[in-house]
Scaffold this active site. Structure first.
Site, PDB file in Angstrom:
ATOM      1  N   ARG A  18       0.542 -22.249  -1.250  1.00 32.61           N
ATOM      2  CA  ARG A  18       0.459 -21.246  -2.078  1.00 32.61           C
ATOM      3  C   ARG A  18       0.427 -21.988  -3.557  1.00 32.61           C
ATOM      4  O   ARG A  18       1.249 -23.748  -3.365  1.00 32.61           O
ATOM      5  CB  ARG A  18       1.586 -20.307  -2.687  1.00 32.61           C
ATOM      6  CG  ARG A  18       1.304 -19.153  -1.236  1.00 32.61           C
ATOM      7  CD  ARG A  18       2.450 -18.063  -1.691  1.00 32.61           C
ATOM      8  NE  ARG A  18       2.206 -17.389  -0.477  1.00 32.61           N
ATOM      9  CZ  ARG A  18       1.548 -16.351  -0.123  1.00 32.61           C
ATOM     10  NH1 ARG A  18       0.106 -15.847  -0.229  1.00 32.61           N
ATOM     11  NH2 ARG A  18       1.343 -15.620   1.302  1.00 32.61           N
ATOM     12  N   ARG A  68       3.904  -6.050   3.366  1.00 36.86           N
ATOM     13  CA  ARG A  68       4.709  -5.405   1.591  1.00 36.86           C
ATOM     14  C   ARG A  68       4.190  -3.828   0.944  1.00 36.86           C
ATOM     15  O   ARG A  68       4.684  -2.860   0.052  1.00 36.86           O
ATOM     16  CB  ARG A  68       5.539  -6.196   0.853  1.00 36.86           C
ATOM     17  CG  ARG A  68       6.075  -7.605   1.507  1.00 36.86           C
ATOM     18  CD  ARG A  68       5.850  -8.584   0.712  1.00 36.86           C
ATOM     19  NE  ARG A  68       5.110  -9.291   0.708  1.00 36.86           N
ATOM     20  CZ  ARG A  68       4.840 -10.501  -0.065  1.00 36.86           C
ATOM     21  NH1 ARG A  68       5.539 -11.103  -0.757  1.00 36.86           N
ATOM     22  NH2 ARG A  68       3.846 -11.456  -0.038  1.00 36.86           N
ATOM     23  N   ASP A 109      -6.569 -11.524  -1.673  1.00 34.48           N
ATOM     24  CA  ASP A 109      -6.963 -11.541  -2.910  1.00 34.48           C
ATOM     25  C   ASP A 109      -6.126 -12.918  -3.225  1.00 34.48           C
ATOM     26  O   ASP A 109      -7.477 -12.921  -5.201  1.00 34.48           O
ATOM     27  CB  ASP A 109      -6.398 -10.092  -3.419  1.00 34.48           C
ATOM     28  CG  ASP A 109      -4.572 -10.097  -3.343  1.00 34.48           C
ATOM     29  OD1 ASP A 109      -4.042 -10.518  -2.656  1.00 34.48           O
ATOM     30  OD2 ASP A 109      -4.277  -9.112  -3.543  1.00 34.48           O
ATOM     31  N   THR A 150      -6.662 -12.052   6.556  1.00 32.44           N
ATOM     32  CA  THR A 150      -5.330 -12.069   5.605  1.00 32.44           C
ATOM     33  C   THR A 150      -5.084 -10.995   6.614  1.00 32.44           C
ATOM     34  O   THR A 150      -6.010  -9.755   7.213  1.00 32.44           O
ATOM     35  CB  THR A 150      -5.311 -11.204   4.357  1.00 32.44           C
ATOM     36  OG1 THR A 150      -3.504 -10.851   4.549  1.00 32.44           O
ATOM     37  CG2 THR A 150      -5.709  -9.963   4.541  1.00 32.44           C
ATOM     38  N   GLY A 195      -1.558 -16.908   3.412  1.00 34.52           N
ATOM     39  CA  GLY A 195      -0.681 -16.645   4.366  1.00 34.52           C
ATOM     40  C   GLY A 195      -1.700 -16.589   5.366  1.00 34.52           C
ATOM     41  O   GLY A 195      -2.920 -16.399   5.078  1.00 34.52           O
ATOM     42  N   ASP A 205      -2.784  -7.912   7.129  1.00 32.74           N
ATOM     43  CA  ASP A 205      -2.066  -6.916   5.970  1.00 32.74           C
ATOM     44  C   ASP A 205      -3.969  -5.739   5.369  1.00 32.74           C
ATOM     45  O   ASP A 205      -3.643  -4.576   6.140  1.00 32.74           O
ATOM     46  CB  ASP A 205      -1.782  -7.698   4.399  1.00 32.74           C
ATOM     47  CG  ASP A 205      -1.048  -8.039   4.990  1.00 32.74           C
ATOM     48  OD1 ASP A 205       0.346  -8.099   5.210  1.00 32.74           O
ATOM     49  OD2 ASP A 205      -0.502  -8.811   3.731  1.00 32.74           O
ATOM     50  N   ASP A 232      -5.749  -5.875   3.397  1.00 35.08           N
ATOM     51  CA  ASP A 232      -5.613  -5.205   1.683  1.00 35.08           C
ATOM     52  C   ASP A 232      -6.937  -5.649   1.055  1.00 35.08           C
ATOM     53  O   ASP A 232      -6.600  -5.093  -0.215  1.00 35.08           O
ATOM     54  CB  ASP A 232      -5.312  -4.745   1.540  1.00 35.08           C
ATOM     55  CG  ASP A 232      -3.880  -6.782   0.815  1.00 35.08           C
ATOM     56  OD1 ASP A 232      -4.714  -7.613   1.671  1.00 35.08           O
ATOM     57  OD2 ASP A 232      -3.289  -7.004   0.468  1.00 35.08           O
TER      58      ASP A 232
END
Length: 320
Positions: A72, A172, A103, A126, A11, A128, A130
């Site tokens: 992707r 998510r 990741d 990212t 992303g 996120d 994360d």
């Protein structure tokens, strides 16, 4: 080290272009040649790459998204796909690879290094946030600011119409965006996967506010907890309040990066080149307590980044 390549994968996140610029300019500053790979690992496999110069990255620092595009790649997940990518490593004389992504991108880079020995450096990009091993990833600050701006605007109409608004943000599996944006935006409740919540308590909090004359309420929900529409339905059934739902979606990915993300992306991109020149084989650039660091990619991937539960507790105590 004479020629390196870089790609963006997964992303997109605000600040990727600033990182691309930093990698290219830092490499050229030290006399290295740079190959830009388009469309992530798909471009790596298909030899969709070109030599970059100073003009290639002119005027891009403020732009969201990525000029290299991103995708992707299921093909890169196969030994055949990686073998084809390695043919292009030999064909173009690539001696090091910078991967800007999350990741999944880092896992692909790590496997490729293990199979073919190409030095790889990961740069966490990212929204996120994360990725373990770094306090922050490129794009997170901008995404949070975008969400906070949306919360502020929605609060105006929520107050005018005396409504409860559910605002669903991205996340998510992790609630970093929801927690940061909810706390900064003064949300009455913040629902994230990592922190337990109870609908009875949420509704009771809304009722208390209503009884003391509160004209509006904002509830921020990470998409991984439940759909915003479902949360809105449950709250409306239990309270009877006029409840509306806003799903921010990919709005959070775009726009001009914040100053914090521009600086972080520039520092991380430059450090990635320095690591390759210093002989690093499989590292990820990160930031800890304001300092740019390097950690082994596999070490970072083996850990799960934990949310700050104290921030969850703070949000609850401030929303009485």
């Amino acid at each position: 080290m004479q020629r390196i390549a870089l790609l963006t994968s997964g992303g997109d996140s605000p600040g990727m272009n600033a990182c691309i610029r930093a990698v290219a300019r830092k490499a050229i500053y030290h006399g290295l040649e740079v190959m830009g790979i388009k469309r992530g690992f798909n471009g790596f496999i298909e030899a969709d790459m070109y030599p970059m110069n100073l003009g290639s990255v002119a005027g891009i620092i403020h732009r969201g998204g990525t000029i290299l595009h991103t995708a992707r790649s299921d093909h890169f997940m196969t030994p055949e796909g990686r073998a084809k990518a390695n043919e292009n490593v030999k064909r173009f004389g690539i001696q090091g690879l910078v991967v800007i992504g999350g990741d999944g991108s880092f896992r692909g880079a790590s496997v490729f290094h293990q199979e073919y020995g190409l030095p790889v450096i990961g740069v966490p990009g990212t929204i996120d946030n994360d990725i373990a091993g770094t306090d922050q990833s490129i794009g997170f600050d901008t995404a949070v600011n975008t969400a906070v701006e949306a919360i502020s605007k929605i609060r105006d109409t929520a107050t005018s119409h005396e409504r409860t608004f559910i605002i669903e943000v991205m996340g998510r599996h992790f609630g970093f965006i929801a927690l940061a944006a909810g706390l900064a935006g003064g949300a009455e409740s913040i629902l994230v996967p990592e922190c337990p919540f109870n609908y009875d308590e949420i509704c009771e909090r809304l009722m208390r506010g209503y009884k003391r004359g509160k004209l509006h309420s904002i509830i921020v929900v990470a998409e991984g907890v439940a759909g915003g529409i479902e949360v809105g339905r449950i709250i409306k059934e239990r309270t009877g309040f006029d409840t509306k739902v806003t799903i921010l979606g990919h709005l959070q990915r775009g726009g001009m990066p914040s100053a914090a993300d521009l600086i972080l992306a520039s520092r991380m991109g430059a450090r990635a080149v320095e690591l390759l020149m210093a002989g690093s084989k499989k590292d990820m650039v990160g930031v800890k307590a304001g300092e740019i660091i390097a950690v082994d990619i596999d070490e970072a991937l083996s850990q799960t980044k934990a949310i700050d539960t104290e921030m969850c507790n703070l949000a609850v105590s401030l929303s009485i």
